[in-house]
Design a protein around this motif. Structure first.
Motif, PDB file in Angstrom:
ATOM      1  N   GLY A   1      -4.066  -4.659  -8.400  1.00  9.15           N
ATOM      2  CA  GLY A   1      -2.702  -5.088  -8.642  1.00  9.15           C
ATOM      3  C   GLY A   1      -1.988  -5.548  -7.384  1.00  9.15           C
ATOM      4  N   LEU A   2      -2.381  -4.982  -6.251  1.00 12.68           N
ATOM      5  CA  LEU A   2      -1.790  -5.387  -4.979  1.00 12.68           C
ATOM      6  C   LEU A   2      -2.078  -6.846  -4.665  1.00 12.68           C
ATOM      7  CD1 LEU A   2      -0.306  -4.401  -2.409  1.00 12.68           C
ATOM      8  CD2 LEU A   2      -2.540  -3.826  -1.477  1.00 12.68           C
ATOM      9  N   PHE A   3      -3.243  -7.326  -5.078  1.00 17.59           N
ATOM     10  CA  PHE A   3      -3.625  -8.703  -4.769  1.00 17.59           C
ATOM     11  C   PHE A   3      -3.382  -9.670  -5.919  1.00 17.59           C
ATOM     12  CE2 PHE A   3      -6.080  -6.083  -1.879  1.00 17.59           C
ATOM     13  CZ  PHE A   3      -5.844  -6.722  -0.681  1.00 17.59           C
ATOM     14  N   THR A   4      -2.957  -9.156  -7.071  1.00 17.92           N
ATOM     15  CA  THR A   4      -2.775 -10.038  -8.230  1.00 17.92           C
ATOM     16  C   THR A   4      -1.392  -9.910  -8.843  1.00 17.92           C
ATOM     17  OG1 THR A   4      -3.729  -8.368  -9.688  1.00 17.92           O
ATOM     18  CG2 THR A   4      -5.232 -10.035  -8.801  1.00 17.92           C
ATOM     19  N   PHE A   5      -0.425  -9.377  -8.095  1.00 16.61           N
ATOM     20  CA  PHE A   5       0.907  -9.233  -8.680  1.00 16.61           C
ATOM     21  C   PHE A   5       1.553 -10.606  -8.848  1.00 16.61           C
ATOM     22  CE2 PHE A   5       3.973 -10.110  -5.304  1.00 16.61           C
ATOM     23  CZ  PHE A   5       3.171 -10.068  -4.170  1.00 16.61           C
ATOM     24  N   SER A   6       2.479 -10.669  -9.789  1.00  9.51           N
ATOM     25  CA  SER A   6       3.158 -11.939 -10.037  1.00  9.51           C
ATOM     26  C   SER A   6       4.661 -11.717 -10.084  1.00  9.51           C
ATOM     27  CB  SER A   6       2.662 -12.553 -11.342  1.00  9.51           C
ATOM     28  OG  SER A   6       2.961 -11.693 -12.417  1.00  9.51           O
ATOM     29  N   LEU A   7       5.368 -12.773  -9.779  1.00  9.88           N
ATOM     30  CA  LEU A   7       6.828 -12.774  -9.845  1.00  9.88           C
ATOM     31  C   LEU A   7       7.256 -13.875 -10.791  1.00  9.88           C
ATOM     32  CD1 LEU A   7       6.946 -11.193  -6.890  1.00  9.88           C
ATOM     33  CD2 LEU A   7       9.183 -12.216  -6.958  1.00  9.88           C
ATOM     34  N   GLY A   8       7.836 -13.500 -11.906  1.00  8.44           N
ATOM     35  CA  GLY A   8       8.276 -14.481 -12.891  1.00  8.44           C
ATOM     36  C   GLY A   8       7.134 -15.322 -13.440  1.00  8.44           C
TER      37      GLY A   8
ATOM     38  N   MET B   1       2.225   1.878  -3.492  1.00  6.79           N
ATOM     39  CA  MET B   1       1.287   2.101  -4.596  1.00  6.79           C
ATOM     40  C   MET B   1       1.465   3.507  -5.135  1.00  6.79           C
ATOM     41  SD  MET B   1      -2.420   0.262  -4.053  1.00  6.79           S
ATOM     42  CE  MET B   1      -2.917   1.085  -2.600  1.00  6.79           C
ATOM     43  N   PRO B   2       1.469   3.634  -6.458  1.00 10.66           N
ATOM     44  CA  PRO B   2       1.636   4.974  -7.037  1.00 10.66           C
ATOM     45  C   PRO B   2       0.455   5.897  -6.734  1.00 10.66           C
ATOM     46  CG  PRO B   2       1.162   3.336  -8.743  1.00 10.66           C
ATOM     47  CD  PRO B   2       1.331   2.589  -7.456  1.00 10.66           C
ATOM     48  N   GLY B   3      -0.711   5.369  -6.677  1.00 14.06           N
ATOM     49  CA  GLY B   3      -1.907   6.136  -6.358  1.00 14.06           C
ATOM     50  C   GLY B   3      -2.955   5.186  -5.826  1.00 14.06           C
ATOM     51  N   PHE B   4      -3.856   5.701  -5.060  1.00 14.42           N
ATOM     52  CA  PHE B   4      -4.868   4.825  -4.482  1.00 14.42           C
ATOM     53  C   PHE B   4      -6.039   4.711  -5.452  1.00 14.42           C
ATOM     54  CE2 PHE B   4      -7.864   3.210  -1.341  1.00 14.42           C
ATOM     55  CZ  PHE B   4      -7.058   2.269  -0.714  1.00 14.42           C
ATOM     56  N   THR B   5      -5.836   3.926  -6.484  1.00 11.95           N
ATOM     57  CA  THR B   5      -6.870   3.705  -7.489  1.00 11.95           C
ATOM     58  C   THR B   5      -7.334   2.258  -7.441  1.00 11.95           C
ATOM     59  OG1 THR B   5      -5.267   3.084  -9.172  1.00 11.95           O
ATOM     60  CG2 THR B   5      -5.820   5.428  -9.012  1.00 11.95           C
ATOM     61  N   TYR B   6      -8.423   1.994  -8.109  1.00 10.39           N
ATOM     62  CA  TYR B   6      -8.939   0.622  -8.142  1.00 10.39           C
ATOM     63  C   TYR B   6      -7.939  -0.319  -8.807  1.00 10.39           C
ATOM     64  CZ  TYR B   6     -11.845  -3.392  -9.250  1.00 10.39           C
ATOM     65  OH  TYR B   6     -12.336  -4.664  -9.365  1.00 10.39           O
ATOM     66  N   GLU B   7      -7.328   0.125  -9.893  1.00  8.86           N
ATOM     67  CA  GLU B   7      -6.374  -0.716 -10.609  1.00  8.86           C
ATOM     68  C   GLU B   7      -5.158  -1.033  -9.734  1.00  8.86           C
ATOM     69  OE1 GLU B   7      -7.728   2.095 -11.911  1.00  8.86           O
ATOM     70  OE2 GLU B   7      -9.147   1.044 -13.218  1.00  8.86           O
ATOM     71  N   ALA B   8      -4.675  -0.051  -8.981  1.00 12.22           N
ATOM     72  CA  ALA B   8      -3.537  -0.289  -8.090  1.00 12.22           C
ATOM     73  C   ALA B   8      -3.931  -1.251  -6.969  1.00 12.22           C
ATOM     74  CB  ALA B   8      -3.039   1.032  -7.509  1.00 12.22           C
TER      75      ALA B   8
ATOM     76  N   ILE C   1       0.839  -1.206   0.000  1.00 13.51           N
ATOM     77  CA  ILE C   1       0.000   0.000   0.000  1.00 13.51           C
ATOM     78  C   ILE C   1       0.870   1.250   0.000  1.00 13.51           C
ATOM     79  CG2 ILE C   1      -1.594   1.341   1.436  1.00 13.51           C
ATOM     80  CD1 ILE C   1      -2.886  -1.360   2.235  1.00 13.51           C
ATOM     81  N   LEU C   2       1.948   1.223   0.773  1.00  9.02           N
ATOM     82  CA  LEU C   2       2.838   2.389   0.815  1.00  9.02           C
ATOM     83  C   LEU C   2       3.551   2.607  -0.514  1.00  9.02           C
ATOM     84  CD1 LEU C   2       4.335   2.002   4.407  1.00  9.02           C
ATOM     85  CD2 LEU C   2       2.623   3.656   3.609  1.00  9.02           C
TER      86      LEU C   2
END
Length: 127
Positions: A57-64, A47-54, A44-45
């Motif tokens: 993205g917080l809950f659906t990010f992926s690594l590799g 995040m570029p902006g507190f938008t719905y897309e961000a 959360i800290l």
């Protein structure tokens, strides 16, 4: 000195009495939840902006290519469910003495936890 009558085979057993196993499970699930909370706070800290897309993205990010956000969220939700089950089950066992009412409350608790998990899975993993 008078001896209590309910000792040994005639002992009245009530309450949870699951002991060390449940104690350890609750501590481990609490640690998992604390770590997940820290990950969310950092996310959360950052995040570029507190938008719905961000927020999504917080809950659906992926690594590799691995869906890390969804896996961590699922792990945290399962930990929360297990932690809650042990706590609520022990409350029912310790304070609700009629067996029928206790069983009904435990079944309702299980149904609520399973329903919550299904709802969580639909939201996080997408249906």
């Amino acid at each position: 000195m008078a001896m209590p009558e309910k000792i040994g085979a005639k002992r009245l057993v009530v309450g949870a009495h699951y002991g060390v196993g449940d104690f350890m499970i609750q501590r481990i699930t609490a640690i998992i939840l604390a770590v997940y909370t820290l990950i969310l706070l950092v996310g959360i800290l950052m995040m570029p902006g507190f938008t719905y897309e961000a927020w999504v993205g917080l809950f659906t990010f992926s690594l590799g290519g691995f869906p890390m956000g969804q896996v961590l969220g699922t792990l945290a939700f399962l930990s929360l469910s297990w932690h809650a089950w042990i706590g609520v089950r022990d409350i029912w066992m310790d304070y609700v003495k009629p067996v029928g009412i206790r069983l009904a409350l435990q079944v309702l608790t299980i149904l609520w936890l399973v329903g919550s998990f299904i709802y969580f899975a639909v939201i996080i993993w997408g249906a």
